[in-house]
Design a protein around this motif. Structure first.
Motif, mmCIF file in Angstrom:
data_model
loop_
_atom_site.group_PDB
_atom_site.id
_atom_site.type_symbol
_atom_site.label_atom_id
_atom_site.label_comp_id
_atom_site.label_asym_id
_atom_site.label_seq_id
_atom_site.Cartn_x
_atom_site.Cartn_y
_atom_site.Cartn_z
ATOM 1 N N MET A 1 13.236 48.715 33.177
ATOM 2 C CA MET A 1 12.531 47.493 33.555
ATOM 3 C C MET A 1 11.028 47.711 33.475
ATOM 4 O O MET A 1 10.556 48.821 33.634
ATOM 5 C CB MET A 1 12.906 47.096 34.982
ATOM 6 N N LYS A 2 10.280 46.616 33.278
ATOM 7 C CA LYS A 2 8.832 46.729 33.217
ATOM 8 C C LYS A 2 8.221 46.012 34.418
ATOM 9 O O LYS A 2 8.767 45.038 34.911
ATOM 10 C CB LYS A 2 8.325 46.060 31.935
ATOM 11 N N GLY A 3 7.046 46.478 34.845
ATOM 12 C CA GLY A 3 6.352 45.804 35.920
ATOM 13 C C GLY A 3 5.670 46.815 36.818
ATOM 14 O O GLY A 3 6.039 47.989 36.838
ATOM 15 N N ARG A 4 4.639 46.327 37.520
ATOM 16 C CA ARG A 4 3.894 47.207 38.431
ATOM 17 C C ARG A 4 4.243 46.855 39.874
ATOM 18 O O ARG A 4 4.180 45.690 40.261
ATOM 19 C CB ARG A 4 2.384 47.002 38.244
ATOM 20 N N VAL A 5 4.541 47.876 40.656
ATOM 21 C CA VAL A 5 4.854 47.652 42.072
ATOM 22 C C VAL A 5 3.950 48.536 42.922
ATOM 23 O O VAL A 5 3.819 49.732 42.657
ATOM 24 C CB VAL A 5 6.324 47.982 42.398
ATOM 25 N N ALA B 1 11.406 56.189 49.819
ATOM 26 C CA ALA B 1 12.761 55.914 49.300
ATOM 27 C C ALA B 1 12.713 54.735 48.332
ATOM 28 O O ALA B 1 13.341 54.755 47.268
ATOM 29 C CB ALA B 1 13.723 55.627 50.452
ATOM 30 N N ALA B 2 11.937 53.699 48.692
ATOM 31 C CA ALA B 2 11.806 52.542 47.792
ATOM 32 C C ALA B 2 11.163 52.992 46.481
ATOM 33 O O ALA B 2 11.614 52.618 45.388
ATOM 34 C CB ALA B 2 10.954 51.463 48.460
ATOM 35 N N ALA B 3 10.122 53.798 46.588
ATOM 36 C CA ALA B 3 9.380 54.238 45.400
ATOM 37 C C ALA B 3 10.302 54.991 44.440
ATOM 38 O O ALA B 3 10.255 54.779 43.224
ATOM 39 C CB ALA B 3 8.209 55.123 45.823
ATOM 40 N N ASP C 1 12.913 55.194 39.326
ATOM 41 C CA ASP C 1 14.134 55.454 38.545
ATOM 42 C C ASP C 1 14.480 54.277 37.633
ATOM 43 O O ASP C 1 15.008 54.453 36.545
ATOM 44 C CB ASP C 1 15.329 55.675 39.487
ATOM 45 N N ALA C 2 14.169 53.069 38.123
ATOM 46 C CA ALA C 2 14.505 51.868 37.343
ATOM 47 C C ALA C 2 13.472 51.615 36.246
ATOM 48 O O ALA C 2 13.586 50.633 35.514
ATOM 49 C CB ALA C 2 14.599 50.669 38.270
ATOM 50 N N GLY C 3 12.441 52.446 36.185
ATOM 51 C CA GLY C 3 11.464 52.331 35.103
ATOM 52 C C GLY C 3 10.219 51.547 35.464
ATOM 53 O O GLY C 3 9.349 51.329 34.613
ATOM 54 N N LEU C 4 10.102 51.122 36.712
ATOM 55 C CA LEU C 4 8.906 50.377 37.094
ATOM 56 C C LEU C 4 7.733 51.329 37.318
ATOM 57 O O LEU C 4 7.920 52.509 37.624
ATOM 58 C CB LEU C 4 9.171 49.572 38.371
ATOM 59 N N ARG D 1 8.379 60.457 36.812
ATOM 60 C CA ARG D 1 8.826 59.128 36.377
ATOM 61 C C ARG D 1 7.653 58.171 36.234
ATOM 62 O O ARG D 1 7.798 56.944 36.328
ATOM 63 C CB ARG D 1 9.850 58.585 37.382
ATOM 64 N N GLY D 2 6.480 58.729 36.073
ATOM 65 C CA GLY D 2 5.285 57.918 35.822
ATOM 66 C C GLY D 2 4.709 57.261 37.062
ATOM 67 O O GLY D 2 3.835 56.399 36.971
#
Ligand SMILES: Cc1cc2nc3c(=O)[nH]c(=O)nc-3n(C[C@H](O)[C@H](O)[C@H](O)COP(=O)(O)OP(=O)(O)OC[C@H]3O[C@@H](n4cnc5c(N)ncnc54)[C@H](O)[C@@H]3O)c2cc1C
Length: 477
Positions: A1-5, A16-18, A23-26, A229-230
């Motif tokens: 997935m793409k996007g900035r969080v 834990a959220a991070a 992992d999902a690619g955000l 994971r960036g």
């Protein structure tokens, strides 16, 4: 997935959220105002003495599956210890030592053997306590939401528990797990602890702990995990405000004036720290306004360093003593030197939180000497008191109605933290669960093309930092 969080808060919930989002690619950025990660579960090197100490002893039970999995995922579970089954030494000044242990019988019978030998209760009292345990065991909490508004002390009295049984049995479990006194605790949350931890699974109550300082355990591992994971972690970076644009969360403004745009924001801070961060007007909306009703309960930890070993035990709970729980940190951390570090942990420490540190050290030192004769002659090399007046949210009757889920009326703004509606008391397990729930909601919404509850608008309020730590040091060091 793409996007900035952007994730506000580098406690267990935010971390834990991070990890899930990275992992999902955000593209994930964690912002933590203090110079270290871990939130309310951290360790530090005391500048004066050079000793390492946790802010307070943290234990987990085997039923804390999300926390355990989180440590496993970070590759640090090997730095913890977990009993195969519960084995808890209870030392009573009046009746001596008992050991509560989980046997091999199916639950809830696994506790019967050691319970029958539990010295602080007479046989008649044991039968009364067993009756209440049986009622808790068979209680269908989902059919009795009203129990969240009933003080557990009241429920116990209604089920035949005397003041003595409450003090030497129920309080022993409820105080450290809920960080609250029996008369102030929600019956629903207390029932949850007994069911999940003690009654429904014979191995669930096994006690676990870190064999290294809490920050050593997590900080490096989580930074590496996110970097691979960036993801980015910025400590010493306080968020001043969540920015809203076009009716949704669009990033954050930092204390220094910098702004960070984002597609979504997870606020993983305690409720009183959240309110001042909200865009104008939002804190007065009913959804957020109710968070002002949260109350907090204190934990005090007294760390004592003796010049030589004085206590042979690993940890124990105490009755008819000012010591509630004592942890032999030197043994838990596998230290081989002469100096022995003991950590006395006082939960729901309303009676202790205002005591001067010097007096606390004197009282606890005398109590240690009362139980461990070696401490009468060994000198105290150093001592440290850590008081956390707002250690956890208080699980008062009615608290459930205050706890929010991960979504908010502002699209793109999600909530995490041990205080959100995880069904768990304020624990590391609750924090990890909340972070993962917020990440899952965010991912779900990103996949499905956004929708959020209401789109109401928003004002800031001033609040105190709930981590509010005070340290008092005494001794040579
Ligand atoms: C002394 C003590 C003993 C405990 N013992 C146990 C135990 O034995 N077992 C157990 O399971 N739990 C225990 N707990 C509870 C456990 O520590 C917490 O439930 C858990 O750590 C909460 O994590 P969290 O991420 O929800 O919140 P926090 O850890 O509070 O994380 C929130 C983070 O947000 C940061 N922050 C706040 N405002 C901002 C801002 N404006 N900008 C950027 N960052 C911000 C804070 O600095 C903090 O790091 C204990 C707690 C204490 C204090």
């Amino acid at each position: 997935m793409k996007g900035r969080v952007v994730i506000v808060g580098g406690g267990l919930a935010g971390l834990a959220a991070a990890c899930d989002l990275a992992d999902a690619g955000l593209q994930v950025t964690v912002l933590e105002k203090r110079p270290f990660l871990g939130g309310r579960a951290y360790s530090f090197l005391d500048g004066r003495s050079g000793h390492e100490a946790d802010n307070g002893q943290h234990v987990f039970l085997r039923c804390c599956q999300e926390y355990i999995s989180f440590l496993d995922r970070l590759g640090v579970l090997g730095h913890t210890s977990l009993q195969p089954r519960l084995r808890l030494r209870v030392i009573d000044k009046l009746t001596g030592t008992s050991v509560l242990r989980a046997g091999k019988a199916p639950p809830p019978l696994h506790l019967v053997g050691s319970f029958l030998r539990y010295r602080p209760l007479s046989l008649g009292e044991k039968l009364l306590a067993a009756y209440a345990l049986f009622r808790l065991h068979s209680l269908d909490r989902s059919r009795h939401p009203e129990l969240d508004r009933v003080p557990f002390g009241e429920w116990l009295r209604a089920h035949g528990q005397t003041r003595h049984i409450a003090r030497v049995f129920w309080d022993l479990i409820v105080r450290p797990t809920l960080n609250e006194e029996l008369d102030n605790a929600s019956t629903d949350l207390a029932a949850m602890v007994f069911q999940a931890g003690f009654l429904h699974d014979a191995r669930a109550s096994a006690i676990g702990y870190s064999r290294v300082g809490l920050s050593t355990l997590l900080e490096g591992a989580v930074k590496d995990y996110l970097a691979a994971r960036g993801g980015q972690v910025r400590t010493g970076t306080a968020v001043r405000r969540v920015i809203a644009a076009g009716g949704r969360a669009a990033g954050v403004a930092l204390e220094g004036g910098e702004t960070l745009p984002a597609d979504a924001v997870i606020a993983a801070v305690p409720p009183d720290a959240l309110l001042p961060l909200l865009p104008d007007g939002l804190a007065d909306e009913p959804f957020f306004r109710r968070f002002r009703q949260f109350q907090f309960s204190p934990i005090v930890n007294v760390h004592l360093w003796y010049e030589r070993p004085v206590a042979g035990i690993l940890f124990a709970a105490f009755l008819n003593s000012s010591l509630q729980w004592l942890f032999n940190k030197s043994r838990m951390w596998g230290q081989t030197g002469q100096v022995q570090q003991l950590d006395i942990s006082l939960s729901a420490a309303y009676d202790w939180a205002d005591w001067p540190g010097r007096d606390l050290i004197e009282v606890m030192g005398k109590e240690v000497a009362a139980f461990f004769p070696e401490a009468r002659t060994a000198s105290l090399a150093y001592a440290l008191v850590v008081k956390q007046p707002q250690a956890t949210f208080a699980p008062r009757p009615g608290v459930r109605a205050l706890r929010p889920g991960p979504t908010t009326p502002l699209p793109g703004l999600f909530l995490a933290g041990d205080w959100t509606d995880t069904g768990w008391p304020a624990t590391m397990e609750s924090a990890v669960r909340s972070g993962r729930a917020a990440a899952a909601c965010l991912l779900e919404q990103m996949k499905g093309g956004e929708s959020s509850s209401s789109g109401e608008t928003h004002t800031a309020a001033v609040a105190r930092d709930s981590t509010d730590r005070r340290i008092v040091r005494y001794g040579k060091g």
